[in-house]
Scaffold this active site. Sequence first.
Site, PDB file in Angstrom:
ATOM      1  N   GLY A   1      45.378  71.550  16.397  1.00 31.67           N
ATOM      2  CA  GLY A   1      46.788  71.854  16.551  1.00 31.67           C
ATOM      3  C   GLY A   1      47.447  70.901  17.543  1.00 31.67           C
ATOM      4  N   CYS A   2      48.748  70.691  17.384  1.00 30.36           N
ATOM      5  CA  CYS A   2      49.446  69.674  18.183  1.00 30.36           C
ATOM      6  C   CYS A   2      49.425  70.005  19.673  1.00 30.36           C
ATOM      7  CB  CYS A   2      50.857  69.465  17.672  1.00 30.36           C
ATOM      8  SG  CYS A   2      51.837  70.969  17.510  1.00 30.36           S
ATOM      9  N   PHE A   3      49.828  71.243  20.025  1.00 32.64           N
ATOM     10  CA  PHE A   3      49.780  71.617  21.442  1.00 32.64           C
ATOM     11  C   PHE A   3      48.344  71.512  21.972  1.00 32.64           C
ATOM     12  CE2 PHE A   3      53.741  74.462  21.094  1.00 32.64           C
ATOM     13  CZ  PHE A   3      54.514  73.622  21.862  1.00 32.64           C
TER      14      PHE A   3
END
Lengths: 352, 352, 352, 352
Positions: C155-157
């Site tokens: 995931g990006c975060f």
Amino acid sequence: MIKAKIVGAGGFGGVGIVELLTTHPEVEIKTLVAIESVGNPISDTYPHLKGFCDLVILPPSDPAAQEPADIVFMATPDGVGMKLAAEELAKGAKIIDYSGDFRFNDKETYANYASRIGKPTEHAAPELLPLSIYGLPELHRNNINKKTKIIGNPGCFAVSCILGLAPAIKEKLITTKSIICDCKTGISGAGKKPAATFHYPLRYENMNAYKLAGHQHIYEVEHELSLLAEEDIKVTFTSQVVPLCRGIMSTLYGTLNSKTTENDIINIYKKFYGNNGFVRIYPSSSAIGTQHVRGTNYCNIVISVDERTSRLRIVSYIDNLVKGQAGSAMQNMNIILGLPEKTGFDRPGMYP
Amino acid sequence: MIKAKIVGAGGFGGVGIVELLTTHPEVEIKTLVAIESVGNPISDTYPHLKGFCDLVILPPSDPAAQEPADIVFMATPDGVGMKLAAEELAKGAKIIDYSGDFRFNDKETYANYASRIGKPTEHAAPELLPLSIYGLPELHRNNINKKTKIIGNPGCFAVSCILGLAPAIKEKLITTKSIICDCKTGISGAGKKPAATFHYPLRYENMNAYKLAGHQHIYEVEHELSLLAEEDIKVTFTSQVVPLCRGIMSTLYGTLNSKTTENDIINIYKKFYGNNGFVRIYPSSSAIGTQHVRGTNYCNIVISVDERTSRLRIVSYIDNLVKGQAGSAMQNMNIILGLPEKTGFDRPGMYP
Amino acid sequence: MIKAKIVGAGGFGGVGIVELLTTHPEVEIKTLVAIESVGNPISDTYPHLKGFCDLVILPPSDPAAQEPADIVFMATPDGVGMKLAAEELAKGAKIIDYSGDFRFNDKETYANYASRIGKPTEHAAPELLPLSIYGLPELHRNNINKKTKIIGNPGCFAVSCILGLAPAIKEKLITTKSIICDCKTGISGAGKKPAATFHYPLRYENMNAYKLAGHQHIYEVEHELSLLAEEDIKVTFTSQVVPLCRGIMSTLYGTLNSKTTENDIINIYKKFYGNNGFVRIYPSSSAIGTQHVRGTNYCNIVISVDERTSRLRIVSYIDNLVKGQAGSAMQNMNIILGLPEKTGFDRPGMYP
Amino acid sequence: MIKAKIVGAGGFGGVGIVELLTTHPEVEIKTLVAIESVGNPISDTYPHLKGFCDLVILPPSDPAAQEPADIVFMATPDGVGMKLAAEELAKGAKIIDYSGDFRFNDKETYANYASRIGKPTEHAAPELLPLSIYGLPELHRNNINKKTKIIGNPGCFAVSCILGLAPAIKEKLITTKSIICDCKTGISGAGKKPAATFHYPLRYENMNAYKLAGHQHIYEVEHELSLLAEEDIKVTFTSQVVPLCRGIMSTLYGTLNSKTTENDIINIYKKFYGNNGFVRIYPSSSAIGTQHVRGTNYCNIVISVDERTSRLRIVSYIDNLVKGQAGSAMQNMNIILGLPEKTGFDRPGMYP
């Protein structure tokens, strides 16, 4: 206090008039009607209104939505106001309609407009059309007064174009076949409904022309200019959207009928708009942009002459949500209620 | 590898060509020269270049700045390239100059240009002017080739206007006195130097027309169009700035000489640009905006005809920093070095 | 050429990998599958791809959508990849899944994740979980190799937080109970589907925290950090959205176990990431922002120590659509195909 | 009418108080003083003020700049107000100073502050310090009254942090060593002076942390919190800038001393701020952002508890130019002039 009702209270145009009326000294908002977010205080959906307007938004079916008011704002799309107007008039209200429903005060002109935008040409309440006036006080001040029953509030692009061109047309400065309106709007002009083309990632670094086949505001621009010219005027009109929220910049071109200087034209414009409090005229050397009208009811007009090509070029700036919508509506309201035109407009915009 | 030198490496135009050349398979950047941030790797000032180009920026006074190169980019303002060109040519380089210094290849035309923008009319190296060619390959392909010594890289607004109008002028579709160029640019067009008018808080929600008295790019637009028309053409040109970073949208108007359909014109445009890889033609119904050319060397052209007013309306979209500057420069470089024109342009833009 | 298929080709994540692969020297896109805009070339919906990728987007029901490929990108939301993976594996493909479906390689851990985000806890293909690896090569390089069948792309975060904290956790610089991840993302992280909260007028001048009750990426952050710490770690995680398109800035806090200087920590971080090409370490005095990683696969990490409060503070910057999504996917692809990890990443970002 | 003088009238903070006072029913702006754009009406430089305030900006050397006033706003940087205050007091004025000059009312505290920000530790008018009060009425209402002579108007970040943390500190909800202030500001906080880092092209798609070594507002946050806690408090404070114009979002963290629910804390906060008209408390499920306080004097505070880590997390939203500057100034003015605190704040913000 004068009682106001707002139909279509949940859109940008409805919230805009709510914001303005909260500080109006003579008018009190009594009724909010909409088809979304009903049953809750408007300040739940628009938290910035908390403490300023906490009225519950009523659905049209709610009996309380039918309470009489002195002034009713129809912040609704085409086709709604014409159906609701008669009943509100019967209850004693005056009406300010945001849509194209009452911008043309005879049924033939309305039919022409409707056919241009691909809508049914029959008006739902043709008998009311003679009661309506196009709500641009700077042009129709003589006919907008305490007797006025219905105002057809003008379109946002139309305000910027008509105010920018009216003196030139009236004084026959430019040839009537030469007019081009190159218009750029901020995104709030499209309303609050999300769409791919206004989704932040697809819009923040994007500008484009749209509706090249014809924008719905062209007709009223041509209609008003033709009245001024006393001849039939057609314009080339380009609608474009750029990544800011509020603001219209309309660049208007016309071929000069004779050699005229910028100063001459500035004087003509200043004379034309002499008694109108919301139009400001600037020379071509001015550093004026949409930020200087943001949040205000002003139209700033910059005059320039391209001597090499004998063209007049006018740049007309407004806030599409104020002078282009809710501000014009309140200005019209003031006039038809017999109040000073600038009542409630006692603050400058916010900067930056 | 072909050796490249970039003079003026610290501005947006200099960084733009550095970015493009880092992935060019045949060219190697050898020398960076500038007057700011000297003595440090360019990737200190522009950290996104870390690992891609870490050359130290040299001041002009550094002997290493005088090293010979095969191709020299003068990413410098008016008046610089004309002083440095002779020496670089003598060392065997070809030159691509970003400014107005070499956009006009005889001294009389240059003098006319210079006087229009209020500069000294005498060129510092008039003997070099006949060696230069206006760097718009889509129009001057026959004259831009391996023998070319100097390219006068075109102005950003000029690229968008000339590409948008050239077929219409060449094919005499529109009357030559009727041309209006209504141009909107993103803010990067103003370069990297901070100024109040481009300070974020004063620009994010602002658009305005500027230089109404005359923009420096008008002259080259008129010059190129006049060459195509074989008659003297004057245009009305409006420069406007809107709150995005990259992108030019030029809306171009001209009165049609005869009844012509959108389809006819699309065909004429497609034929005119047939062999040119960076121009795309679209019908008026297309949803094209500046985001579709961002970061690319393309010019997207949307054709529309306003039948009611017999006007042709062209909307021309480019990225001002690519096709409007560094991209055109690299395209020109490829041609005059004898490489395929699209070398190094093998990637689409980034979206969104 | 290696053949690639992209499922979910119409979203930002799908377009992102299309953009990257168009310039990859060893991989050719053969098949695009999606549930929207099917039947048309992807370059009709995304005109910037014209000439770079003009493949028609196929619906899943199209037999051609089932053509075998060497590498399949599942650019799809949770729950899709787990259903499609077995069949693609059977046809010989390797799989890179963008969702949470394969980020946890045993069914118990998956069930914990699923229950945290309110989804069914049973995985649709639990037998495949042992084949999958969490796709952060900077941490799992030893286990991501040519034998890898499935990558659970992070995931990006999570990418920004894990890369920012991993060396500090591994080297036990901070107490494990003290970790706070204050994360800010650009709007493209929310995908291409329009919504009121990302409608330009409602977002351009707005920032806010959201999902305060818990973001779906917390679990993988805690899972990866716990593996490194060899103890159970819980973090406070705040997701916030700010008005830009691309970029994540995660500010990460932890209480230092002992007095340590910024320089010591920089050295520890540099040593930890020594052989990893996409992580850059900076001192607290650096002027680094999201613009320096925009359009790139880099993670820029700024180290600072607040001596007054004995806290380590890390600011971790990525482009959420590249290192946070499609870039990590291509990086993982390169490794599991046996290609140099940086293949296809040979260009700097675009600036400005 | 009460007479107001504004020193430093040309900056955002000066224009901000001019905007607010133009609609204040009891106060009239009589004198504008600044060191830029002098000799011209303020509405020449800020055209949105045309018709609302057209006073000429005077240089300090102009005798008219010394005219007495009832209230003087020092919208000036550190070091100016302390030199001018005595003379204005002698002429009978009360003073509201925007800088750090009067935020600490004894010379030792001032010296500590000054040394922290690297300024001379000696105050130019130490005898005035006991006359000053820190201008946060929500905390110091008992001491701000008609006898107050000097207000040290608080810093923008400080307002958001102190209001967000005060009840938690006062009621000892969190451990005093655990406090982290993660603060994000819009760009107007940096003032109107152009700089590379706020140049539109370098800022529109960029966010970053800055002044990691220490921001000038930390000291007053710690000072006020320590007063409330009756012990010495140190916080970790991170200043970050994001691409919007107006707005601060401060995310504030502290470890709970004991198990407490969100509802408990909401009640504590509501009780603490009961009589204060400009603070609003929201639960964690609220969709609140900076747009809901833009252009207003409100501080919106969202409460959440991270039960998994036993942390309190407060998100505090203000408009940095209103509650963070000119609005607080006018609120303080109202109180020390004996007017109702909300006088002149009778309008909601503009939306969108």
